[in-house]
Design a protein around this motif. Structure first.
Motif, PDB file in Angstrom:
ATOM      1  N   LEU A   1     -11.130 -19.690  50.154  1.00  0.00           N
ATOM      2  CA  LEU A   1      -9.480 -19.164  49.333  1.00  0.00           C
ATOM      3  C   LEU A   1      -9.740 -17.481  50.523  1.00  0.00           C
ATOM      4  O   LEU A   1      -9.251 -17.272  51.278  1.00  0.00           O
ATOM      5  CB  LEU A   1      -9.733 -18.557  48.161  1.00  0.00           C
ATOM      6  CG  LEU A   1      -8.722 -19.860  47.764  1.00  0.00           C
ATOM      7  CD1 LEU A   1      -9.264 -19.637  46.185  1.00  0.00           C
ATOM      8  CD2 LEU A   1      -7.750 -20.321  47.599  1.00  0.00           C
ATOM      9  N   LEU A   2     -11.357 -17.107  50.234  1.00  0.00           N
ATOM     10  CA  LEU A   2     -11.569 -15.622  51.050  1.00  0.00           C
ATOM     11  C   LEU A   2     -11.402 -15.989  52.414  1.00  0.00           C
ATOM     12  O   LEU A   2      -9.940 -14.563  53.462  1.00  0.00           O
ATOM     13  CB  LEU A   2     -12.579 -15.367  50.872  1.00  0.00           C
ATOM     14  CG  LEU A   2     -13.159 -14.951  49.623  1.00  0.00           C
ATOM     15  CD1 LEU A   2     -14.457 -14.475  49.987  1.00  0.00           C
ATOM     16  CD2 LEU A   2     -12.047 -13.630  49.342  1.00  0.00           C
TER      17      LEU A   2
ATOM     18  N   PHE B   1      -8.298 -17.364  53.813  1.00  0.00           N
ATOM     19  CA  PHE B   1      -6.726 -17.041  54.538  1.00  0.00           C
ATOM     20  C   PHE B   1      -7.085 -15.472  54.462  1.00  0.00           C
ATOM     21  O   PHE B   1      -5.650 -15.870  55.173  1.00  0.00           O
ATOM     22  CB  PHE B   1      -6.002 -17.521  53.502  1.00  0.00           C
ATOM     23  CG  PHE B   1      -6.513 -18.962  53.402  1.00  0.00           C
ATOM     24  CD1 PHE B   1      -4.804 -19.973  53.571  1.00  0.00           C
ATOM     25  CD2 PHE B   1      -7.399 -20.128  53.286  1.00  0.00           C
ATOM     26  CE1 PHE B   1      -4.789 -20.737  53.513  1.00  0.00           C
ATOM     27  CE2 PHE B   1      -6.738 -20.970  52.669  1.00  0.00           C
ATOM     28  CZ  PHE B   1      -5.565 -21.518  53.107  1.00  0.00           C
ATOM     29  N   TYR B   2      -7.506 -14.828  54.602  1.00  0.00           N
ATOM     30  CA  TYR B   2      -6.742 -13.225  55.050  1.00  0.00           C
ATOM     31  C   TYR B   2      -7.892 -12.271  55.297  1.00  0.00           C
ATOM     32  O   TYR B   2      -7.241 -11.110  56.377  1.00  0.00           O
ATOM     33  CB  TYR B   2      -6.848 -12.550  53.252  1.00  0.00           C
ATOM     34  CG  TYR B   2      -6.068 -13.007  52.331  1.00  0.00           C
ATOM     35  CD1 TYR B   2      -4.612 -12.972  52.188  1.00  0.00           C
ATOM     36  CD2 TYR B   2      -6.041 -13.918  51.299  1.00  0.00           C
ATOM     37  CE1 TYR B   2      -3.416 -13.294  52.059  1.00  0.00           C
ATOM     38  CE2 TYR B   2      -4.768 -14.465  50.373  1.00  0.00           C
ATOM     39  CZ  TYR B   2      -3.241 -14.221  51.254  1.00  0.00           C
ATOM     40  OH  TYR B   2      -2.659 -14.652  49.898  1.00  0.00           O
TER      41      TYR B   2
ATOM     42  N   MET C   1      -7.863  -5.351  51.394  1.00  0.00           N
ATOM     43  CA  MET C   1      -6.546  -5.793  50.519  1.00  0.00           C
ATOM     44  C   MET C   1      -6.442  -7.328  50.116  1.00  0.00           C
ATOM     45  O   MET C   1      -5.736  -7.120  48.963  1.00  0.00           O
ATOM     46  CB  MET C   1      -5.734  -6.247  52.622  1.00  0.00           C
ATOM     47  CG  MET C   1      -4.447  -7.095  51.956  1.00  0.00           C
ATOM     48  SD  MET C   1      -3.760  -8.009  53.562  1.00  0.00           S
ATOM     49  CE  MET C   1      -4.657  -8.847  52.982  1.00  0.00           C
ATOM     50  N   ILE C   2      -7.945  -7.547  50.185  1.00  0.00           N
ATOM     51  CA  ILE C   2      -8.189  -9.000  49.537  1.00  0.00           C
ATOM     52  C   ILE C   2      -8.421  -8.487  48.050  1.00  0.00           C
ATOM     53  O   ILE C   2      -7.737  -8.567  46.919  1.00  0.00           O
ATOM     54  CB  ILE C   2      -9.380  -9.637  49.804  1.00  0.00           C
ATOM     55  CG1 ILE C   2      -8.832 -10.022  51.287  1.00  0.00           C
ATOM     56  CG2 ILE C   2      -9.588 -10.274  49.363  1.00  0.00           C
ATOM     57  CD1 ILE C   2     -10.003 -11.118  51.983  1.00  0.00           C
TER      58      ILE C   2
ATOM     59  N   ASP D   1      -4.845  -6.092  46.780  1.00  0.00           N
ATOM     60  CA  ASP D   1      -3.215  -5.977  47.235  1.00  0.00           C
ATOM     61  C   ASP D   1      -3.102  -7.765  46.689  1.00  0.00           C
ATOM     62  O   ASP D   1      -2.075  -7.807  46.578  1.00  0.00           O
ATOM     63  CB  ASP D   1      -2.646  -6.693  48.705  1.00  0.00           C
ATOM     64  CG  ASP D   1      -2.966  -4.418  48.698  1.00  0.00           C
ATOM     65  OD1 ASP D   1      -3.362  -3.699  48.003  1.00  0.00           O
ATOM     66  OD2 ASP D   1      -3.015  -3.997  49.634  1.00  0.00           O
ATOM     67  N   VAL D   2      -3.748  -8.499  46.948  1.00  0.00           N
ATOM     68  CA  VAL D   2      -4.122 -10.231  46.795  1.00  0.00           C
ATOM     69  C   VAL D   2      -3.893 -10.220  45.549  1.00  0.00           C
ATOM     70  O   VAL D   2      -5.142  -9.811  44.948  1.00  0.00           O
ATOM     71  CB  VAL D   2      -5.034 -10.967  47.680  1.00  0.00           C
ATOM     72  CG1 VAL D   2      -4.509 -11.867  47.493  1.00  0.00           C
ATOM     73  CG2 VAL D   2      -4.286 -10.711  49.380  1.00  0.00           C
ATOM     74  N   ASN D   3      -3.172 -11.206  44.423  1.00  0.00           N
ATOM     75  CA  ASN D   3      -2.975 -12.463  43.356  1.00  0.00           C
ATOM     76  C   ASN D   3      -4.638 -12.411  43.154  1.00  0.00           C
ATOM     77  O   ASN D   3      -4.856 -13.442  43.676  1.00  0.00           O
ATOM     78  CB  ASN D   3      -1.825 -12.957  42.897  1.00  0.00           C
ATOM     79  CG  ASN D   3      -0.312 -12.139  43.230  1.00  0.00           C
ATOM     80  OD1 ASN D   3      -0.264 -10.468  42.734  1.00  0.00           O
ATOM     81  ND2 ASN D   3      -0.239 -13.195  43.884  1.00  0.00           N
ATOM     82  N   PHE D   4      -4.954 -12.023  41.834  1.00  0.00           N
ATOM     83  CA  PHE D   4      -6.829 -12.372  41.850  1.00  0.00           C
ATOM     84  C   PHE D   4      -7.656 -12.411  42.809  1.00  0.00           C
ATOM     85  O   PHE D   4      -9.034 -12.646  42.631  1.00  0.00           O
ATOM     86  CB  PHE D   4      -6.326 -13.556  41.284  1.00  0.00           C
ATOM     87  CG  PHE D   4      -5.967 -13.960  40.377  1.00  0.00           C
ATOM     88  CD1 PHE D   4      -6.202 -13.706  39.023  1.00  0.00           C
ATOM     89  CD2 PHE D   4      -4.730 -14.816  40.195  1.00  0.00           C
ATOM     90  CE1 PHE D   4      -5.059 -13.411  37.318  1.00  0.00           C
ATOM     91  CE2 PHE D   4      -3.728 -15.073  39.400  1.00  0.00           C
ATOM     92  CZ  PHE D   4      -4.214 -14.502  37.791  1.00  0.00           C
ATOM     93  N   GLY D   5      -7.087 -11.303  43.857  1.00  0.00           N
ATOM     94  CA  GLY D   5      -7.970 -11.465  45.240  1.00  0.00           C
ATOM     95  C   GLY D   5      -9.329 -10.982  44.588  1.00  0.00           C
ATOM     96  O   GLY D   5     -10.508 -11.556  44.716  1.00  0.00           O
TER      97      GLY D   5
ATOM     98  N   PHE E   1     -10.936 -11.333  42.039  1.00  0.00           N
ATOM     99  CA  PHE E   1     -11.716 -12.232  41.369  1.00  0.00           C
ATOM    100  C   PHE E   1     -12.363 -13.418  41.907  1.00  0.00           C
ATOM    101  O   PHE E   1     -13.526 -13.478  41.659  1.00  0.00           O
ATOM    102  CB  PHE E   1     -10.593 -12.519  40.408  1.00  0.00           C
ATOM    103  CG  PHE E   1     -11.326 -14.041  39.305  1.00  0.00           C
ATOM    104  CD1 PHE E   1     -11.844 -13.562  38.068  1.00  0.00           C
ATOM    105  CD2 PHE E   1     -11.619 -15.118  39.663  1.00  0.00           C
ATOM    106  CE1 PHE E   1     -11.946 -14.672  37.863  1.00  0.00           C
ATOM    107  CE2 PHE E   1     -11.368 -16.073  38.728  1.00  0.00           C
ATOM    108  CZ  PHE E   1     -12.159 -16.035  37.909  1.00  0.00           C
ATOM    109  N   VAL E   2     -11.364 -13.664  42.953  1.00  0.00           N
ATOM    110  CA  VAL E   2     -12.124 -14.576  43.812  1.00  0.00           C
ATOM    111  C   VAL E   2     -13.291 -14.083  44.626  1.00  0.00           C
ATOM    112  O   VAL E   2     -14.309 -14.469  44.782  1.00  0.00           O
ATOM    113  CB  VAL E   2     -10.975 -15.569  44.891  1.00  0.00           C
ATOM    114  CG1 VAL E   2     -11.870 -15.681  45.916  1.00  0.00           C
ATOM    115  CG2 VAL E   2      -9.672 -15.828  44.038  1.00  0.00           C
TER     116      VAL E   2
END
Lengths: 147, 371
Positions: free
Chosen positions: B77-78, B80-81, B95-96, B99-103, B105-106
């Protein structure tokens, strides 16, 4: 209810409870992943509004200039001493980026030879629709286009 | 409906063989006969007694594999950004997490998952050691477990640099300084990493190592581990185990509950103790408290505890000797398994080594100032 069935029922209920609980976890994880993968509005994309397109005085009357803006570039065409037209540089046929032909004063699409005039209307070729037009204004010699 | 679909697929694929992949990674605890149709094979597998290696509480191996899967998934998942260049890495991680949803958390569960995975791999090694699970014919299990720990540690180390923040950068600098002490291995690692100075090139290499080479290696090691465990088994449990469908259900539900508990723990850690993510890396300013990652504290303490007149390459050689002895333990300690007395001596030696290691880790931690 037959009392002999009770433990069986309790067990079934517990089994379903566990399954439901685990499914909720799976559902939550899937939702989280989907939310994560949805790209955030990037700053470039969030910059809805003004695009600075350079100074007016360096653009001769009747000429056009390509503005490299994001994934959707545009052309500014100087139609008179004080007026500017802003046209999308994306061909309405298949998303190729059109080119300005200085000699014929038309836009030509390199992919399928679609041609547009200086106002964005189709002259020939496969495109069906005219080029998208953006409002443009001039502020202290700077061409500003609102997208 | 399900049955007809299954039959349709069965005629076109070897479903049993696919299913037996789960067994290859310890996720399904029973053996499956891959020459039979899947339903028959499963029925048979469920009726047979559970193999001894798959019974509760022998879950460290499966647990480490589940955690590996989790870390791999969050890592994917990480990816991806993330942008692996020195100029963009910090901004993309910012940004992760912002800005990213639940970033956040991941990101945090990825970091904490890796730490927990390392702890479990270490615990597994301790269990193998103190229960003598390296004596013939289980040498391969030990060697694979040590290699898995080494690979996982390298994966963690290469991951620490990726956000290009000050903490991660300087942790990597200190760790590489330690690695460069090792004669032979140090230059080899430097060559693999593309140099000893951390720049964009090294970052890209770390990225490739971290996201592709090391995970694949770890995956292969997991496969080898479970393959060897299925061939030679682990020691028998004292009490006779349950068998059949009930035992399998107990095993599967235990695993599921444990997985949920582990994820709960990870979520708690990620929320309450988030690893700080501070300022971008500055090669010209060392933040206070820069020290190697925790699994290198003992080695750091050991290297710095030598008297000053011992030359540094010699200290590195000593570290390498310890490493080689750990990997080759099954071939060095051949006799102790035969007698109770020999076993006791090895246990005492192991406990002493563990204690010394812990003391050295504290020494290594306290060598550096700051928090």
């Amino acid at each position: 209810m037959n009392p002999l069935d009770a433990p069986q029922d309790r067990r079934t209920a517990l089994t379903w409870l566990i399954r439901g609980f685990l499914s909720l976890w799976a559902l939550g994880a899937a939702a989280l992943g989907a939310a994560f993968l949805k790209a955030p509005e990037s700053e470039r994309r969030g910059e809805q509004g003004r695009v600075r397109c350079g100074s007016l005085s360096t653009l001769p009357v009747g000429d056009a200039r390509l503005v490299r803006h994001g994934a959707q570039p545009l052309f500014v065409v100087r139609t008179s001493a004080t007026e500017v037209v802003a046209l999308s540089a994306v061909c309405t046929h298949m998303r190729c980026i059109i080119e300005w032909n200085r000699d014929t004063r038309t836009f030509l699409c390199p992919c399928h030879a679609g041609a547009f005039d200086r106002s964005g209307n189709v002259l020939s070729g496969p495109p069906k629709r005219a080029l998208a037009q953006y409002p443009a204004e001039i502020r202290a010699d700077e061409i500003v286009v609102r997208t | 409906m399900m049955r007809r679909l299954l039959d349709w697929l069965e005629a076109r694929f070897n479903l049993t063989e696919m299913f037996s992949l789960l067994t290859s990674f310890g996720l399904f605890p029973a053996e499956v006969d891959s020459r039979r149709p899947v339903r028959e094979a499963l029925d048979e597998a469920l009726r047979a007694p559970l193999p001894s290696y798959a019974r509760w509480p022998r879950i460290l191996g499966v647990l480490s594999f589940i955690l590996f899967g989790f870390v791999a998934l969050t890592g994917l998942l990480l990816m991806f950004y993330y942008q692996p260049t020195a100029s963009d890495a910090f901004a993309s991680v910012t940004m992760i997490v912002r800005d990213v949803n639940f970033g956040w958390f991941v990101h945090q569960t990825h970091r904490w998952g890796a730490q927990v995975l390392l702890v479990i791999l270490i615990l597994r090694l301790l269990r193998f050691f103190f229960q003598g699970l390296y004596a013939p014919p289980r040498e391969a299990i030990w060697v694979v477990a040590v290699l898995a720990l080494l690979v996982a540690a390298h994966a963690d180390l290469t991951g620490r640099l990726l956000p290009w923040d000050a903490r991660g950068y300087w942790t990597t600098v200190r760790a590489m300084e330690l690695v460069s002490l090792l004669p032979g291995l140090g230059p080899l690692c430097a060559a693999l990493a593309g140099g000893t100075d951390l720049d964009s090139l090294v970052l890209t290499r770390f990225y490739v190592l971290h996201t592709t080479i090391l995970p694949v290696l770890l995956f292969v090691l997991f496969y080898l581990h479970f393959s060897s465990v299925r061939r030679v088994g682990l020691s028998a449990l004292p009490e006779p185990g349950r068998s059949g469908r009930a035992a399998l259900k107990v095993q599967v539900y235990n695993l599921l509950i444990l997985t949920v508990v582990i994820f709960g723990g990870l979520i708690t850690l990620a929320s309450l103790l988030p690893e700080p993510f501070g300022v971008p890396a500055d090669p010209f300013a060392t933040p206070p408290g820069a020290r190697p990652p925790w699994y290198l504290w003992a080695a750091h303490g050991l290297v710095e505890s030598f008297p000053a007149l011992v030359p540094r390459p010699l200290r590195g050689l000593f570290l390498e000797a310890i490493l080689a002895a750990t990997i080759l333990l099954p071939f060095l300690d051949r006799a102790s398994g035969r007698s109770a007395r020999g076993r006791q001596m090895v246990t005492a030696a192991g406990a002493a080594a563990l204690l010394i290691g812990l003391i050295l880790a504290v020494v290594g931690y306290r060598l550096e100032g700051g928090p």
